[in-house]
Write an enzyme that holds these catalytic residues in place. Structure first.
Site, PDB file in Angstrom:
ATOM      1  N   ASN A   1      29.555  42.004  52.139  1.00  0.00           N
ATOM      2  CA  ASN A   1      30.915  42.780  52.114  1.00  0.00           C
ATOM      3  C   ASN A   1      30.957  43.589  50.831  1.00  0.00           C
ATOM      4  O   ASN A   1      32.245  44.107  50.409  1.00  0.00           O
ATOM      5  CB  ASN A   1      31.964  41.616  52.143  1.00  0.00           C
ATOM      6  CG  ASN A   1      32.028  40.664  50.887  1.00  0.00           C
ATOM      7  OD1 ASN A   1      31.382  40.788  49.904  1.00  0.00           O
ATOM      8  ND2 ASN A   1      32.688  39.467  51.143  1.00  0.00           N
TER       9      ASN A   1
ATOM     10  N   HIS B   1      43.641  37.873  48.582  1.00  0.00           N
ATOM     11  CA  HIS B   1      42.050  37.906  48.601  1.00  0.00           C
ATOM     12  C   HIS B   1      41.371  38.573  49.995  1.00  0.00           C
ATOM     13  O   HIS B   1      41.295  37.608  50.709  1.00  0.00           O
ATOM     14  CB  HIS B   1      41.327  36.742  48.128  1.00  0.00           C
ATOM     15  CG  HIS B   1      39.886  36.929  47.748  1.00  0.00           C
ATOM     16  ND1 HIS B   1      39.292  35.957  46.932  1.00  0.00           N
ATOM     17  CD2 HIS B   1      39.045  37.929  47.881  1.00  0.00           C
ATOM     18  CE1 HIS B   1      38.070  36.289  46.680  1.00  0.00           C
ATOM     19  NE2 HIS B   1      37.992  37.714  47.208  1.00  0.00           N
TER      20      HIS B   1
ATOM     21  N   ARG C   1      37.124  38.629  40.248  1.00  0.00           N
ATOM     22  CA  ARG C   1      37.733  37.287  40.208  1.00  0.00           C
ATOM     23  C   ARG C   1      39.074  37.438  39.451  1.00  0.00           C
ATOM     24  O   ARG C   1      38.825  37.940  38.123  1.00  0.00           O
ATOM     25  CB  ARG C   1      36.591  36.266  39.656  1.00  0.00           C
ATOM     26  CG  ARG C   1      35.440  35.919  40.643  1.00  0.00           C
ATOM     27  CD  ARG C   1      36.274  35.201  41.919  1.00  0.00           C
ATOM     28  NE  ARG C   1      35.188  34.917  42.903  1.00  0.00           N
ATOM     29  CZ  ARG C   1      35.232  35.709  44.158  1.00  0.00           C
ATOM     30  NH1 ARG C   1      35.492  36.872  44.106  1.00  0.00           N
ATOM     31  NH2 ARG C   1      33.998  35.442  44.823  1.00  0.00           N
TER      32      ARG C   1
HETATM   33  P1  NAD Z   1      25.870  41.768  42.140  1.00  0.00           P
HETATM   34  O1  NAD Z   1      24.964  40.676  41.710  1.00  0.00           O
HETATM   35  O2  NAD Z   1      25.218  43.104  42.877  1.00  0.00           O
HETATM   36  O3  NAD Z   1      26.399  42.560  40.680  1.00  0.00           O
HETATM   37  C1  NAD Z   1      26.767  41.865  39.603  1.00  0.00           C
HETATM   38  C2  NAD Z   1      26.599  42.804  38.426  1.00  0.00           C
HETATM   39  O4  NAD Z   1      27.130  42.375  37.373  1.00  0.00           O
HETATM   40  C3  NAD Z   1      25.076  42.721  37.825  1.00  0.00           C
HETATM   41  O5  NAD Z   1      24.651  44.084  37.753  1.00  0.00           O
HETATM   42  C4  NAD Z   1      24.939  42.143  36.752  1.00  0.00           C
HETATM   43  O6  NAD Z   1      24.070  42.480  35.920  1.00  0.00           O
HETATM   44  C5  NAD Z   1      26.609  42.278  36.193  1.00  0.00           C
HETATM   45  N1  NAD Z   1      27.170  41.516  35.027  1.00  0.00           N
HETATM   46  C6  NAD Z   1      26.944  40.002  35.283  1.00  0.00           C
HETATM   47  N2  NAD Z   1      27.517  39.458  34.205  1.00  0.00           N
HETATM   48  C7  NAD Z   1      28.091  40.800  33.349  1.00  0.00           C
HETATM   49  C8  NAD Z   1      28.609  40.714  32.310  1.00  0.00           C
HETATM   50  N3  NAD Z   1      29.050  39.521  31.510  1.00  0.00           N
HETATM   51  N4  NAD Z   1      28.825  42.066  31.742  1.00  0.00           N
HETATM   52  C9  NAD Z   1      28.505  43.060  32.313  1.00  0.00           C
HETATM   53  N5  NAD Z   1      27.922  42.841  33.688  1.00  0.00           N
HETATM   54  C10 NAD Z   1      27.423  41.793  34.155  1.00  0.00           C
HETATM   55  O7  NAD Z   1      27.362  41.517  42.969  1.00  0.00           O
HETATM   56  P2  NAD Z   1      28.010  42.175  43.649  1.00  0.00           P
HETATM   57  O8  NAD Z   1      27.932  42.177  45.039  1.00  0.00           O
HETATM   58  O9  NAD Z   1      28.454  43.799  43.213  1.00  0.00           O
HETATM   59  O10 NAD Z   1      29.412  41.426  43.450  1.00  0.00           O
HETATM   60  C11 NAD Z   1      30.048  41.169  42.164  1.00  0.00           C
HETATM   61  C12 NAD Z   1      31.113  40.412  41.931  1.00  0.00           C
HETATM   62  O11 NAD Z   1      32.292  40.778  42.831  1.00  0.00           O
HETATM   63  C13 NAD Z   1      30.799  39.038  42.736  1.00  0.00           C
HETATM   64  O12 NAD Z   1      30.098  38.216  41.770  1.00  0.00           O
HETATM   65  C14 NAD Z   1      32.212  38.566  43.027  1.00  0.00           C
HETATM   66  O13 NAD Z   1      32.701  37.765  42.084  1.00  0.00           O
HETATM   67  C15 NAD Z   1      33.169  39.661  43.459  1.00  0.00           C
HETATM   68  N6  NAD Z   1      33.213  39.875  44.590  1.00  0.00           N
HETATM   69  C16 NAD Z   1      34.498  39.925  45.497  1.00  0.00           C
HETATM   70  C17 NAD Z   1      34.791  40.082  46.586  1.00  0.00           C
HETATM   71  C18 NAD Z   1      36.154  40.173  47.168  1.00  0.00           C
HETATM   72  O14 NAD Z   1      36.380  39.727  48.242  1.00  0.00           O
HETATM   73  N7  NAD Z   1      37.049  40.428  46.344  1.00  0.00           N
HETATM   74  C19 NAD Z   1      33.667  40.105  47.687  1.00  0.00           C
HETATM   75  C20 NAD Z   1      32.606  40.324  47.109  1.00  0.00           C
HETATM   76  C21 NAD Z   1      32.026  40.119  45.877  1.00  0.00           C
END
Ligand code: NAD
Length: 389
Positions: free
Chosen positions: A146, A332, A284
């Site tokens: 997603n 959400h 989050r």
């Molecule tokens: P991903 O794993 O592809 O990307 C996460 C990125 O965050 C990575 O590039 C990582 O290096 C970076 N990161 C981690 N800690 C960090 C920090 N302290 N400072 C800077 N960068 C940091 O994940 P994604 O698919 O892009 O999803 C990201 C987040 O979005 C998920 O962990 C989840 O919490 C959230 N999400 C929300 C929904 C929703 O429905 N609202 C759906 C999917 C994901």
């Protein structure tokens, strides 16, 4: 085996009897080349509601035919909830971040048979990952299922805030034609500085989608994008969160919730943002301090806040983000469009098929396994950073 699944309740008027659209667009790969889930079978119609209790993630026939016990519930709060009662002897727990079955250290301690916790979606912070590691429980999510859904929602919210769509829609709905009231806080995003905190799957997709708006793009991530991608976006890399937030008019948050990001946007960091900046948070809820955000909006330091993530979920009735001025919050929902549901239902089935057959789960789906962070967990959730819920 016993499979326990926590899903959100059905629509108030019951399950839909028809849908506007008859099909979903066909896709085989995500933008980085990763294939969509490849389960051996599928017992649902893509584009139907799967994420609520009666939808059962389309898993019922598959699990029952194989002789597994399958419990689906939305009753997840409190020690007498159905979730807690069945957790005691569940082998597998499935839950969606939109309506999380929080797997705290205390609950994991009681779950003596638990081997696998599957996130039907992305973001496994509702599981105490340190405790899961200690107990050797595997945590897996459906990486990429997603990410684009969320990126689309984030772009929608940036535009809604900057143009002040909320005020204008409300005036139109209520029979008004008060153009001056509609536009007194409305701007074009063109030319603005727009940044993402984290440029993973979602953050990068947001940068790509914002490029055609002729904005100046910025980002910070623990990993820098490759030079070619950075150049194609003409994106400015910042070497700290502070540098990023003080440079942008619009900030979209896309990092996971970890000990490092828990409460990150407090009054100290918010004070570093430009006056009149906007924040979109689809990552989050706990990454932002709810009271400090409200204060920043009410004082006029921030011009708007939007997002779809809260803590805990469901959010309490009197959560300040429901009613504060210039908010464009949704429950959400960004990652659970009907399109996304089909992908993560397939992904959950793929994970279960492999688990039951003793085959490896795709590395990119893994967060923790055999007592350590692996796969996407290793890249995106640093060790020792798991947040205790
Ligand atoms: P991903 O794993 O592809 O990307 C996460 C990125 O965050 C990575 O590039 C990582 O290096 C970076 N990161 C981690 N800690 C960090 C920090 N302290 N400072 C800077 N960068 C940091 O994940 P994604 O698919 O892009 O999803 C990201 C987040 O979005 C998920 O962990 C989840 O919490 C959230 N999400 C929300 C929904 C929703 O429905 N609202 C759906 C999917 C994901």
């Amino acid at each position: 085996m016993k499979v326990l699944c926590v899903l959100y309740p059905d629509p108030k008027d019951g399950m839909p009897r028809s849908y506007y659209r008859n099909s979903l667009p066909h896709m085989s790969h995500y933008p980085d080349g990763q294939t969509l889930p490849t389960p051996q079978g599928r017992d649902f119609t893509p584009g139907t509601l799967l994420g609520s209790v009666s939808g059962k993630l389309g898993l019922e026939k598959f699990l029952k035919t194989q002789g597994h016990e399958f419990i689906v519930t939305s009753d997840k709060e409190g020690p007498n909830s159905e979730f807690d009662r069945h957790l005691i002897d569940a082998d597998v727990v499935i839950s969606q971040p939109f309506y999380p079955g929080y797997l705290t250290a205390e609950r994991l301690e009681k779950a003596k048979n638990l081997k696998l916790a599957i996130t039907a979606g992305i973001g496994s912070d509702h599981v105490d990952l340190a405790a899961a590691n200690k107990k050797g429980i595997t945590v897996a999510e459906v990486t990429f299922c997603n990410s684009i859904s969320v990126a689309e929602h984030a772009v929608m919210m940036m535009l809604a805030l900057v143009r002040d769509y909320m005020t204008q829609h409300e005036i139109a709905r209520s029979g008004g034609w008060d153009i001056a009231d509609c536009v007194k806080d409305s701007y074009d995003i063109e030319g603005m500085d727009v940044g993402v905190l984290a440029a993973g799957r979602i953050g990068l997709a947001v940068l790509r989608r914002m490029k055609p708006f002729d904005v100046k793009l910025h980002y910070f991530d623990r990993y820098r994008l490759d030079a070619q991608t950075e150049k194609s976006l003409n994106a400015i890399y910042h070497d700290s969160i502070e540098s990023l937030v003080s440079s942008v008019d619009v900030l979209s948050i896309h990092c996971p919730l970890t000990a490092e990001t828990d409460g990150l946007f407090d009054k100290t960091l918010l004070a570093k943002m430009k006056k009149g900046a906007y924040i979109v948070n689809t990552a989050r809820g706990k990454i932002c301090n709810k009271y400090d955000i409200k204060d920043a909006i009410e004082s006029g330091h921030l011009a708007g806040y939007a997002g779809d993530v809260w803590y805990p979920q469901p959010a309490q009735q009197d959560h300040p983000w429901r009613t504060m001025p210039k908010n464009a919050m949704t429950p959400h929902t960004s990652g659970t469009s009907l399109s996304a549901q089909a992908r993560y239902a397939d992904g959950v089935r793929e994970i279960l098929e492999n688990f039951f057959a003793g085959n490896p789960i795709r590395n990119e789906y893994l967060i923790v396994s055999d007592g350590d962070y692996v796969g996407t967990g290793k890249h995106s959730y640093a060790k020792k950073e798991a947040v205790n819920q």
